[in-house]
Design a protein around this motif. Structure first.
Motif, PDB file in Angstrom:
ATOM      1  N   VAL A 117      -1.897 -30.739 -16.117  1.00 41.92           N
ATOM      2  CA  VAL A 117      -1.081 -29.593 -15.724  1.00 41.92           C
ATOM      3  C   VAL A 117      -1.999 -28.386 -15.686  1.00 41.92           C
ATOM      4  N   SER A 118      -2.158 -27.784 -14.539  1.00 40.30           N
ATOM      5  CA  SER A 118      -3.056 -26.637 -14.397  1.00 40.30           C
ATOM      6  C   SER A 118      -2.611 -25.499 -15.315  1.00 40.30           C
ATOM      7  N   GLY A 119      -3.562 -24.972 -16.096  1.00 44.07           N
ATOM      8  CA  GLY A 119      -3.269 -23.851 -16.979  1.00 44.07           C
ATOM      9  C   GLY A 119      -2.686 -24.239 -18.313  1.00 44.07           C
ATOM     10  N   SER A 120      -2.628 -25.544 -18.624  1.00 48.96           N
ATOM     11  CA  SER A 120      -2.061 -25.998 -19.894  1.00 48.96           C
ATOM     12  C   SER A 120      -2.948 -27.077 -20.494  1.00 48.96           C
ATOM     13  N   ASP A 121      -3.091 -27.021 -21.823  1.00 43.37           N
ATOM     14  CA  ASP A 121      -3.870 -28.051 -22.511  1.00 43.37           C
ATOM     15  C   ASP A 121      -3.078 -29.347 -22.636  1.00 43.37           C
ATOM     16  N   ALA A 122      -1.754 -29.242 -22.652  1.00 43.67           N
ATOM     17  CA  ALA A 122      -0.905 -30.432 -22.754  1.00 43.67           C
ATOM     18  C   ALA A 122      -0.843 -31.145 -21.405  1.00 43.67           C
ATOM     19  N   GLU A 131       3.580 -35.697  -6.070  1.00 41.18           N
ATOM     20  CA  GLU A 131       3.848 -34.724  -5.009  1.00 41.18           C
ATOM     21  C   GLU A 131       5.358 -34.589  -4.786  1.00 41.18           C
ATOM     22  N   ASP A 132       6.059 -35.728  -4.823  1.00 40.87           N
ATOM     23  CA  ASP A 132       7.524 -35.697  -4.699  1.00 40.87           C
ATOM     24  C   ASP A 132       8.155 -34.967  -5.884  1.00 40.87           C
ATOM     25  N   LEU A 133       7.577 -35.153  -7.071  1.00 39.05           N
ATOM     26  CA  LEU A 133       8.094 -34.487  -8.264  1.00 39.05           C
ATOM     27  C   LEU A 133       7.951 -32.974  -8.134  1.00 39.05           C
ATOM     28  N   HIS A 134       6.802 -32.516  -7.694  1.00 34.76           N
ATOM     29  CA  HIS A 134       6.564 -31.076  -7.539  1.00 34.76           C
ATOM     30  C   HIS A 134       7.503 -30.486  -6.490  1.00 34.76           C
ATOM     31  N   TYR A 135       7.733 -31.235  -5.414  1.00 37.70           N
ATOM     32  CA  TYR A 135       8.650 -30.770  -4.370  1.00 37.70           C
ATOM     33  C   TYR A 135      10.085 -30.712  -4.893  1.00 37.70           C
ATOM     34  N   SER A 136      10.499 -31.722  -5.657  1.00 43.52           N
ATOM     35  CA  SER A 136      11.880 -31.807  -6.125  1.00 43.52           C
ATOM     36  C   SER A 136      12.203 -30.733  -7.160  1.00 43.52           C
ATOM     37  N   LEU A 137      11.247 -30.448  -8.039  1.00 40.61           N
ATOM     38  CA  LEU A 137      11.487 -29.437  -9.063  1.00 40.61           C
ATOM     39  C   LEU A 137      11.398 -28.027  -8.492  1.00 40.61           C
ATOM     40  N   GLY A 138      10.724 -27.876  -7.372  1.00 43.55           N
ATOM     41  CA  GLY A 138      10.676 -26.571  -6.711  1.00 43.55           C
ATOM     42  C   GLY A 138      10.119 -25.499  -7.620  1.00 43.55           C
ATOM     43  N   GLY A 139      10.876 -24.408  -7.778  1.00 45.10           N
ATOM     44  CA  GLY A 139      10.419 -23.287  -8.583  1.00 45.10           C
ATOM     45  C   GLY A 139      10.378 -23.564 -10.070  1.00 45.10           C
ATOM     46  N   LYS A 161       5.908 -24.578 -11.283  1.00 40.37           N
ATOM     47  CA  LYS A 161       5.115 -23.764 -10.366  1.00 40.37           C
ATOM     48  C   LYS A 161       3.795 -24.420  -9.987  1.00 40.37           C
ATOM     49  N   LYS A 162       3.178 -25.147 -10.935  1.00 41.21           N
ATOM     50  CA  LYS A 162       1.862 -25.734 -10.680  1.00 41.21           C
ATOM     51  C   LYS A 162       1.983 -27.247 -10.529  1.00 41.21           C
ATOM     52  N   PRO A 163       1.305 -27.823  -9.547  1.00 35.33           N
ATOM     53  CA  PRO A 163       1.415 -29.276  -9.320  1.00 35.33           C
ATOM     54  C   PRO A 163       0.726 -30.078 -10.415  1.00 35.33           C
ATOM     55  N   LEU A 164       1.118 -31.353 -10.519  1.00 40.40           N
ATOM     56  CA  LEU A 164       0.518 -32.284 -11.463  1.00 40.40           C
ATOM     57  C   LEU A 164      -0.484 -33.171 -10.738  1.00 40.40           C
ATOM     58  N   ALA A 165      -1.449 -33.673 -11.473  1.00 42.53           N
ATOM     59  CA  ALA A 165      -2.460 -34.570 -10.897  1.00 42.53           C
ATOM     60  C   ALA A 165      -2.633 -35.769 -11.814  1.00 42.53           C
ATOM     61  N   VAL A 166      -2.834 -36.947 -11.215  1.00 45.87           N
ATOM     62  CA  VAL A 166      -3.023 -38.170 -11.993  1.00 45.87           C
ATOM     63  C   VAL A 166      -4.323 -38.086 -12.773  1.00 45.87           C
ATOM     64  N   GLY A 167      -4.233 -38.331 -14.095  1.00 50.17           N
ATOM     65  CA  GLY A 167      -5.415 -38.333 -14.942  1.00 50.17           C
ATOM     66  C   GLY A 167      -5.766 -39.741 -15.374  1.00 50.17           C
ATOM     67  N   THR A 168      -5.771 -39.962 -16.671  1.00 52.03           N
ATOM     68  CA  THR A 168      -6.122 -41.276 -17.207  1.00 52.03           C
ATOM     69  C   THR A 168      -4.863 -42.121 -17.424  1.00 52.03           C
ATOM     70  N   ILE A 169      -5.064 -43.436 -17.468  1.00 52.62           N
ATOM     71  CA  ILE A 169      -3.976 -44.381 -17.710  1.00 52.62           C
ATOM     72  C   ILE A 169      -4.237 -45.096 -19.035  1.00 52.62           C
ATOM     73  N   ALA A 194       7.343 -28.562 -22.124  1.00 50.37           N
ATOM     74  CA  ALA A 194       8.430 -27.603 -21.976  1.00 50.37           C
ATOM     75  C   ALA A 194       7.918 -26.229 -21.580  1.00 50.37           C
ATOM     76  N   GLU A 195       6.714 -25.883 -22.032  1.00 49.60           N
ATOM     77  CA  GLU A 195       6.154 -24.565 -21.714  1.00 49.60           C
ATOM     78  C   GLU A 195       5.902 -24.388 -20.225  1.00 49.60           C
ATOM     79  N   SER A 196       5.837 -25.493 -19.474  1.00 49.55           N
ATOM     80  CA  SER A 196       5.617 -25.414 -18.029  1.00 49.55           C
ATOM     81  C   SER A 196       6.919 -25.259 -17.247  1.00 49.55           C
ATOM     82  N   VAL A 197       8.066 -25.498 -17.917  1.00 51.76           N
ATOM     83  CA  VAL A 197       9.353 -25.492 -17.221  1.00 51.76           C
ATOM     84  C   VAL A 197      10.295 -24.412 -17.733  1.00 51.76           C
ATOM     85  N   LEU A 198      10.360 -24.237 -19.058  1.00 50.50           N
ATOM     86  CA  LEU A 198      11.351 -23.329 -19.647  1.00 50.50           C
ATOM     87  C   LEU A 198      11.263 -21.885 -19.143  1.00 50.50           C
TER      88      LEU A 198
END
Length: 305
Positions: A94-99, A148-156, A159-167, A205-209
């Protein structure tokens, strides 16, 4: 299994039994969402579920669907405790977050998706194991579109998109966030062909609340009335002094000439009519105030128009 109501003898289906199941509430950690916030998130995740199901159908070339489940807010430690020990956990940056956000699903289910991508027409029975390098690449590519679908669905709300990291393949070893960090979690049922698996999503939660706001957007009736009244008192209106109307014919208008006199039914000793946007408010007489023409109100009345 069906539940039989003792008094009525009615049979309650299993899905209704699950809805009525009591959920323990820890008063020491009141990490619950308000009703308005929960509903907002539920609608967003319903949109995501539809998008995810459509995307899976297109990629694996097998009819797929995703059904959203319960949306909650809990600590990361509680979220991990609710997962099976052996499962696939995709840590998403998550851009801008350590979590990190987490997209979780059984590895066996993901291997079934891969088999369809590679051309298998039927579901396979796979064991819960780590992905090979090729399988991990295919799954990562698939999940990139899912995020990408998740970022589109949540809209505002996100604010910042997610990227696949480690599995990771062990829920206890996947350190996506601190144990006490709050996460917005959502459950999903993913059906690809004849195979169905349970999946979950956890977002810090800090990315959504902050986007949900501190207070409910719902306006109470009393407050709405006060707000409307407060707004109306500042609306500009046209105030005028007028005489009583008279009626004339079009012929009189066409024959008007300079010097003609039109008799008005308004007596010369009667106060003028005080009107607001054409509606009768009262009466006033002409006067002056600081060198300007003014009106002195002598009476007020309700408009009968």
């Amino acid at each position: 299994m069906y539940l039989l109501a003792e008094k009525t003898g009615a049979v309650i289906p299993p899905e209704e039994v699950e809805k009525r199941r009591a959920v323990l509430y820890d008063f020491r950690r009141p990490t619950t969402l308000s009703r308005e916030h929960s509903r907002t998130l539920e609608l967003a995740f319903e949109t995501f579920a539809r998008q995810w199901g459509t995307q899976l159908t297109a990629r694996v070339r097998v009819l797929s669907s995703v059904t959203p489940g319960q949306v909650e807010m809990m600590t990361y430690d509680d979220y991990v405790a609710s997962l099976p020990p052996a499962t696939a956990m995709v840590l998403c940056t998550v851009s801008g977050s350590d979590a990190h956000a987490v997209l979780q699903f059984p590895a066996a289910g993901a291997l079934n998706w891969v088999s369809h991508i590679l051309g298998s027409p039927t579901a396979i029975v796979a064991e819960e194991r780590k992905f090979t390098r090729i399988e991990q690449t295919l799954i990562s590519n698939l999940l990139t579109e899912t995020l990408e679908d998740l970022h589109y669905s949540l809209g505002g709300l996100l604010k910042k998109p997610l990227a696949v990291g480690t599995i990771h393949h062990n829920a206890q070893f996947a350190q996506a966030a601190a144990k006490s960090d709050l996460m917005i979690t959502a459950a999903f049922t993913v059906q690809v062909g004849e195979a169905t698996v349970q999946s979950s999503l956890a977002i810090p939660a800090e990315s959504v609340l902050p986007q949900l706001g501190e207070e409910s957007t719902a306006v109470q009736e009393d407050y709405a009335e006060d707000a409307l009244r407060e707004h109306l008192v500042s609306v500009p209106m046209e105030l005028a002094l007028a005489v009583t109307d008279t009626t004339i014919t079009p012929a009189q208008v066409l024959n008007l000439a300079v010097g003609d006199v039109l008799p008005l039914p308004h007596p010369a000793d009667r106060p003028l009519l005080l009107t607001v946007d054409g509606q009768r408010l009262g009466s006033a007489v002409a006067g002056n105030q600081s060198g300007r023409i003014a009106a002195v109100v002598v009476s007020t009345e309700e408009s009968r128009v």
